[in-house]
Scaffold this motif. Structure first.
Motif, mmCIF file in Angstrom:
data_model
loop_
_atom_site.group_PDB
_atom_site.id
_atom_site.type_symbol
_atom_site.label_atom_id
_atom_site.label_comp_id
_atom_site.label_asym_id
_atom_site.label_seq_id
_atom_site.Cartn_x
_atom_site.Cartn_y
_atom_site.Cartn_z
ATOM 1 N N LEU A 112 0.836 -1.214 0.000
ATOM 2 C CA LEU A 112 0.000 0.000 0.000
ATOM 3 C C LEU A 112 0.868 1.260 0.000
ATOM 4 O O LEU A 112 0.515 2.260 -0.629
ATOM 5 C CB LEU A 112 -0.941 -0.007 1.198
ATOM 6 N N HIS A 113 1.987 1.209 0.694
ATOM 7 C CA HIS A 113 2.926 2.344 0.732
ATOM 8 C C HIS A 113 3.444 2.663 -0.668
ATOM 9 O O HIS A 113 3.608 3.834 -1.034
ATOM 10 C CB HIS A 113 4.074 2.005 1.680
ATOM 11 N N LYS A 114 3.704 1.629 -1.474
ATOM 12 C CA LYS A 114 4.183 1.825 -2.847
ATOM 13 C C LYS A 114 3.140 2.497 -3.727
ATOM 14 O O LYS A 114 3.476 3.089 -4.745
ATOM 15 C CB LYS A 114 4.588 0.481 -3.479
ATOM 16 N N CYS A 115 1.875 2.395 -3.333
ATOM 17 C CA CYS A 115 0.773 2.978 -4.107
ATOM 18 C C CYS A 115 0.393 4.380 -3.634
ATOM 19 O O CYS A 115 -0.303 5.110 -4.353
ATOM 20 C CB CYS A 115 -0.457 2.084 -3.998
ATOM 21 N N ALA A 116 0.828 4.767 -2.458
ATOM 22 C CA ALA A 116 0.385 6.005 -1.816
ATOM 23 C C ALA A 116 0.624 7.229 -2.693
ATOM 24 O O ALA A 116 1.690 7.398 -3.281
ATOM 25 C CB ALA A 116 1.086 6.175 -0.473
ATOM 26 N N GLY A 117 -0.412 8.054 -2.782
ATOM 27 C CA GLY A 117 -0.316 9.313 -3.506
ATOM 28 C C GLY A 117 -0.542 9.216 -5.002
ATOM 29 O O GLY A 117 -0.528 10.234 -5.692
ATOM 30 N N LEU A 118 -0.761 8.014 -5.514
ATOM 31 C CA LEU A 118 -0.956 7.846 -6.949
ATOM 32 C C LEU A 118 -2.438 7.891 -7.318
ATOM 33 O O LEU A 118 -3.294 7.455 -6.553
ATOM 34 C CB LEU A 118 -0.352 6.514 -7.420
ATOM 35 N N THR A 119 -2.709 8.384 -8.494
ATOM 36 C CA THR A 119 -4.074 8.453 -9.011
ATOM 37 C C THR A 119 -4.477 7.095 -9.585
ATOM 38 O O THR A 119 -3.635 6.209 -9.783
ATOM 39 C CB THR A 119 -4.186 9.501 -10.128
ATOM 40 N N ALA A 120 -5.753 6.971 -9.899
ATOM 41 C CA ALA A 120 -6.260 5.747 -10.517
ATOM 42 C C ALA A 120 -5.498 5.440 -11.799
ATOM 43 O O ALA A 120 -5.094 4.294 -12.044
ATOM 44 C CB ALA A 120 -7.751 5.873 -10.790
ATOM 45 N N GLU A 121 -5.288 6.436 -12.619
ATOM 46 C CA GLU A 121 -4.570 6.241 -13.876
ATOM 47 C C GLU A 121 -3.139 5.755 -13.621
ATOM 48 O O GLU A 121 -2.655 4.843 -14.290
ATOM 49 C CB GLU A 121 -4.542 7.543 -14.684
ATOM 50 N N GLN A 122 -2.474 6.344 -12.657
ATOM 51 C CA GLN A 122 -1.112 5.924 -12.342
ATOM 52 C C GLN A 122 -1.082 4.493 -11.798
ATOM 53 O O GLN A 122 -0.181 3.721 -12.121
ATOM 54 C CB GLN A 122 -0.475 6.885 -11.348
ATOM 55 N N LEU A 123 -2.062 4.147 -10.968
ATOM 56 C CA LEU A 123 -2.121 2.799 -10.405
ATOM 57 C C LEU A 123 -2.342 1.744 -11.480
ATOM 58 O O LEU A 123 -1.964 0.588 -11.315
ATOM 59 C CB LEU A 123 -3.223 2.702 -9.351
ATOM 60 N N ARG A 124 -2.952 2.139 -12.584
ATOM 61 C CA ARG A 124 -3.195 1.222 -13.705
ATOM 62 C C ARG A 124 -2.021 1.164 -14.688
ATOM 63 O O ARG A 124 -2.027 0.345 -15.603
ATOM 64 C CB ARG A 124 -4.447 1.643 -14.464
ATOM 65 N N THR A 125 -1.025 2.016 -14.522
ATOM 66 C CA THR A 125 0.104 2.067 -15.441
ATOM 67 C C THR A 125 0.882 0.762 -15.399
ATOM 68 O O THR A 125 1.320 0.318 -14.334
ATOM 69 C CB THR A 125 1.042 3.243 -15.080
ATOM 70 N N ALA A 126 1.063 0.167 -16.573
ATOM 71 C CA ALA A 126 1.795 -1.095 -16.669
ATOM 72 C C ALA A 126 3.285 -0.867 -16.499
ATOM 73 O O ALA A 126 3.804 0.212 -16.789
ATOM 74 C CB ALA A 126 1.516 -1.758 -18.017
ATOM 75 N N SER A 127 3.954 -1.914 -16.054
ATOM 76 C CA SER A 127 5.382 -1.826 -15.782
ATOM 77 C C SER A 127 6.165 -1.486 -17.043
ATOM 78 O O SER A 127 6.762 -0.424 -17.133
ATOM 79 C CB SER A 127 5.880 -3.133 -15.168
ATOM 80 N N VAL A 128 6.190 -2.369 -17.990
ATOM 81 C CA VAL A 128 6.901 -2.166 -19.252
ATOM 82 C C VAL A 128 6.389 -3.217 -20.237
ATOM 83 O O VAL A 128 6.109 -4.346 -19.847
ATOM 84 C CB VAL A 128 8.435 -2.261 -19.048
#
Length: 176
Positions: A36-52
């Motif tokens: 959850l800490h790795k996700c903190a402060g990110l928007t929905a769009e950012q959370l959906r961003t694929a790695s590579v």
């Protein structure tokens, strides 16, 4: 209209001393909080961003996956609760990861917290030596609660490594 962002988390740190149960629960709690800490402060769009490319792995996909893993190991398998899977794995073996493209992050984070609380309730007062039967493809028929804790710590640790790389790709944030 405000955009939902993943909340900041007051991460519980791992215990430095304690008996076996304290250490297992403490390290598992630390890893749960780390995701959850790795996700903190990110928007929905950012959370959906694929790695590579070609991977579709995202932070939201990891949250959805770990929600299912919590449910599967602690409630369905160990506690024997008759609960449906959260996804149709017969149709798609990686359904929870693919669901991230359309998932509501706020609802996903709430579901994660519900499953973590339910996992804690399912194991409260139960012995680490308590066993359950589940035959895996390798023929392993019996597991104990201790094994589940160790497996979950390993599962989170591996995926938190993925989360580090995904987060760095999104906004350059690195660290614990």
């Amino acid at each position: 209209m405000t955009t939902w962002t993943a909340p900041e988390i007051d991460r519980t740190h791992e215990p430095l001393v304690g008996d076996e149960r304290t250490m297992l629960e403490g390290w598992l709690g630390y890893h749960r909080d780390t995701l959850l800490h790795k996700c903190a402060g990110l928007t929905a769009e950012q959370l959906r961003t694929a790695s590579v490319e070609p991977s579709g792995l995202s932070l939201l996909g990891l949250v959805l996956h770990m929600t299912e893993v919590e449910r599967s190991w602690f409630r369905q398998r160990f506690a024997g609760q008759d609960l449906p899977d959260l996804y149709d794995f017969d149709a798609d073996n990686d359904a929870e990861f693919h669901a991230a493209a359309d998932a509501d992050p706020e609802a996903a984070f709430a579901a994660f917290r519900v499953e973590v609380d339910a996992a804690r309730a399912a194991t409260a007062g139960r012995s680490l030596d308590e066993t359950f039967t589940l035959t895996r493809s390798d023929g392993t028929p019996t597991f104990n609660l201790r094994w589940v804790y160790v497996h979950m710590i390993e599962e989170y640790a591996r995926h938190n490594g993925h989360a580090d790389l995904i987060r760095e790709r999104i906004d350059g944030v690195t660290g614990e």
